[in-house]
Design a protein around this motif. Structure first.
Motif, mmCIF file in Angstrom:
data_model
loop_
_atom_site.group_PDB
_atom_site.id
_atom_site.type_symbol
_atom_site.label_atom_id
_atom_site.label_comp_id
_atom_site.label_asym_id
_atom_site.label_seq_id
_atom_site.Cartn_x
_atom_site.Cartn_y
_atom_site.Cartn_z
ATOM 1 N N GLN A 98 0.834 -1.198 0.000
ATOM 2 C CA GLN A 98 0.000 0.000 0.000
ATOM 3 C C GLN A 98 0.874 1.255 0.000
ATOM 4 O O GLN A 98 0.609 2.206 -0.744
ATOM 5 N N GLN A 99 1.908 1.253 0.799
ATOM 6 C CA GLN A 99 2.830 2.391 0.847
ATOM 7 C C GLN A 99 3.524 2.559 -0.512
ATOM 8 O O GLN A 99 3.650 3.678 -1.014
ATOM 9 N N HIS A 100 3.931 1.456 -1.107
ATOM 10 C CA HIS A 100 4.583 1.482 -2.419
ATOM 11 C C HIS A 100 3.632 2.074 -3.461
ATOM 12 O O HIS A 100 4.028 2.921 -4.265
ATOM 13 N N TRP A 101 2.384 1.636 -3.443
ATOM 14 C CA TRP A 101 1.382 2.151 -4.387
ATOM 15 C C TRP A 101 1.167 3.649 -4.176
ATOM 16 O O TRP A 101 1.082 4.412 -5.140
ATOM 17 N N GLN A 102 1.082 4.073 -2.925
ATOM 18 C CA GLN A 102 0.875 5.490 -2.636
ATOM 19 C C GLN A 102 2.057 6.328 -3.139
ATOM 20 O O GLN A 102 1.863 7.440 -3.636
ATOM 21 N N GLU A 103 3.278 5.802 -3.006
ATOM 22 C CA GLU A 103 4.452 6.511 -3.514
ATOM 23 C C GLU A 103 4.380 6.655 -5.033
ATOM 24 O O GLU A 103 4.676 7.723 -5.574
ATOM 25 N N LYS A 104 3.991 5.579 -5.711
ATOM 26 C CA LYS A 104 3.871 5.621 -7.177
ATOM 27 C C LYS A 104 2.769 6.588 -7.600
ATOM 28 O O LYS A 104 2.913 7.329 -8.575
ATOM 29 N N GLN A 105 1.689 6.584 -6.848
ATOM 30 C CA GLN A 105 0.574 7.497 -7.135
ATOM 31 C C GLN A 105 1.032 8.953 -6.961
ATOM 32 O O GLN A 105 0.707 9.818 -7.772
ATOM 33 N N GLN A 106 1.796 9.194 -5.930
ATOM 34 C CA GLN A 106 2.307 10.538 -5.656
ATOM 35 C C GLN A 106 3.241 11.003 -6.782
ATOM 36 O O GLN A 106 3.169 12.158 -7.214
ATOM 37 N N LYS A 107 4.078 10.112 -7.274
ATOM 38 C CA LYS A 107 4.979 10.458 -8.378
ATOM 39 C C LYS A 107 4.184 10.795 -9.637
ATOM 40 O O LYS A 107 4.500 11.758 -10.339
ATOM 41 N N ARG A 108 3.166 9.983 -9.925
ATOM 42 C CA ARG A 108 2.346 10.249 -11.104
ATOM 43 C C ARG A 108 1.669 11.609 -10.986
ATOM 44 O O ARG A 108 1.653 12.395 -11.937
ATOM 45 N N ARG A 109 1.136 11.904 -9.817
ATOM 46 C CA ARG A 109 0.472 13.196 -9.611
ATOM 47 C C ARG A 109 1.452 14.357 -9.777
ATOM 48 O O ARG A 109 1.087 15.407 -10.298
ATOM 49 N N ALA A 110 2.688 14.168 -9.323
ATOM 50 C CA ALA A 110 3.699 15.223 -9.449
ATOM 51 C C ALA A 110 3.999 15.497 -10.928
ATOM 52 O O ALA A 110 4.102 16.656 -11.338
ATOM 53 N N VAL A 111 4.104 14.437 -11.723
ATOM 54 C CA VAL A 111 4.360 14.616 -13.154
ATOM 55 C C VAL A 111 3.165 15.288 -13.814
ATOM 56 O O VAL A 111 3.322 16.187 -14.653
ATOM 57 N N GLU A 112 1.956 14.883 -13.440
ATOM 58 C CA GLU A 112 0.748 15.528 -13.989
ATOM 59 C C GLU A 112 0.729 17.013 -13.643
ATOM 60 O O GLU A 112 0.377 17.847 -14.482
ATOM 61 N N LEU A 113 1.124 17.337 -12.434
ATOM 62 C CA LEU A 113 1.163 18.735 -12.004
ATOM 63 C C LEU A 113 2.193 19.525 -12.820
ATOM 64 O O LEU A 113 1.920 20.657 -13.247
ATOM 65 N N LEU A 114 3.359 18.918 -13.053
ATOM 66 C CA LEU A 114 4.366 19.569 -13.886
ATOM 67 C C LEU A 114 3.831 19.832 -15.296
ATOM 68 O O LEU A 114 4.017 20.923 -15.846
ATOM 69 N N LEU A 115 3.149 18.836 -15.840
ATOM 70 C CA LEU A 115 2.569 19.008 -17.183
ATOM 71 C C LEU A 115 1.505 20.102 -17.193
ATOM 72 O O LEU A 115 1.424 20.889 -18.137
ATOM 73 N N GLU A 116 0.701 20.163 -16.136
ATOM 74 C CA GLU A 116 -0.321 21.216 -16.033
ATOM 75 C C GLU A 116 0.323 22.598 -15.988
ATOM 76 O O GLU A 116 -0.131 23.520 -16.670
ATOM 77 N N HIS A 117 1.353 22.730 -15.166
ATOM 78 C CA HIS A 117 2.048 24.025 -15.063
ATOM 79 C C HIS A 117 2.673 24.412 -16.399
ATOM 80 O O HIS A 117 2.611 25.569 -16.804
ATOM 81 N N LYS A 118 3.278 23.447 -17.066
ATOM 82 C CA LYS A 118 3.889 23.700 -18.360
ATOM 83 C C LYS A 118 2.833 24.140 -19.384
ATOM 84 O O LYS A 118 3.049 25.074 -20.157
#
Length: 148
Positions: A98-118
């Motif tokens: 569960q912790q591993h999945w949450q970390e992966k989810q957090q990374k995906r969200r960070a990349v999505e946020l970067l793309l949104e800002h860009k």
């Protein structure tokens, strides 16, 4: 053709990693449920066996039967103890997944946020360029009217 942003590739990879982690979490949850079900079955089996012995209370039973009963209950108790360990290990694995999945989810969200800002920056730059072109056109029109 517009050049594809490398962040889209990163987003795809992080999304795939998140999906893989989600599948591993689901598998760990199923394993935990299976272990818990087996534990519950063992506990119910022990309880039924104890009730069966209790129903024989007051009846004449041989010493060997009584000895076998206690030996069997001890074996069931050992199996329950081992199953408790299995449940604890499965729960630890589930929490890790569960912790591993949450970390992966957090990374995906960070990349999505970067793309949104860009994308937002690109839209802002495009709007400024458009406004500059409109202003340039308006000033040329004004200059042409004045020159005539």
């Amino acid at each position: 053709m517009a050049k594809r942003d490398p962040l889209h590739t990163v987003l795809k990879l992080t999304s795939e990693a998140e999906e893989q982690a989600a599948l591993q979490l689901q598998s760990a949850q199923l394993a935990l449920q299976k272990c818990q079900s087996q534990l519950e079955a063992l506990q119910n089996y022990r309880l039924d066996y104890m009730k069966q012995m209790e129903s024989n209370h007051g009846k004449n039973i041989s010493a060997s039967y009584y000895h076998q009963f206690h030996q069997f209950v001890r074996q069931v108790d050992e199996a329950i103890t081992k199953q408790l360990i299995s449940v604890a290990e499965a729960d630890t694995q589930r929490r890790y997944r569960q912790q591993h999945w949450q970390e992966k989810q957090q990374k995906r969200r960070a990349v999505e946020l970067l793309l949104e800002h860009k994308a937002q920056k690109a839209r802002t730059a495009e709007m400024r360029l458009e406004q500059k072109m409109v202003d340039e056109f308006a000033s040329q029109m004004f200059y042409r009217k004045k020159v005539r």
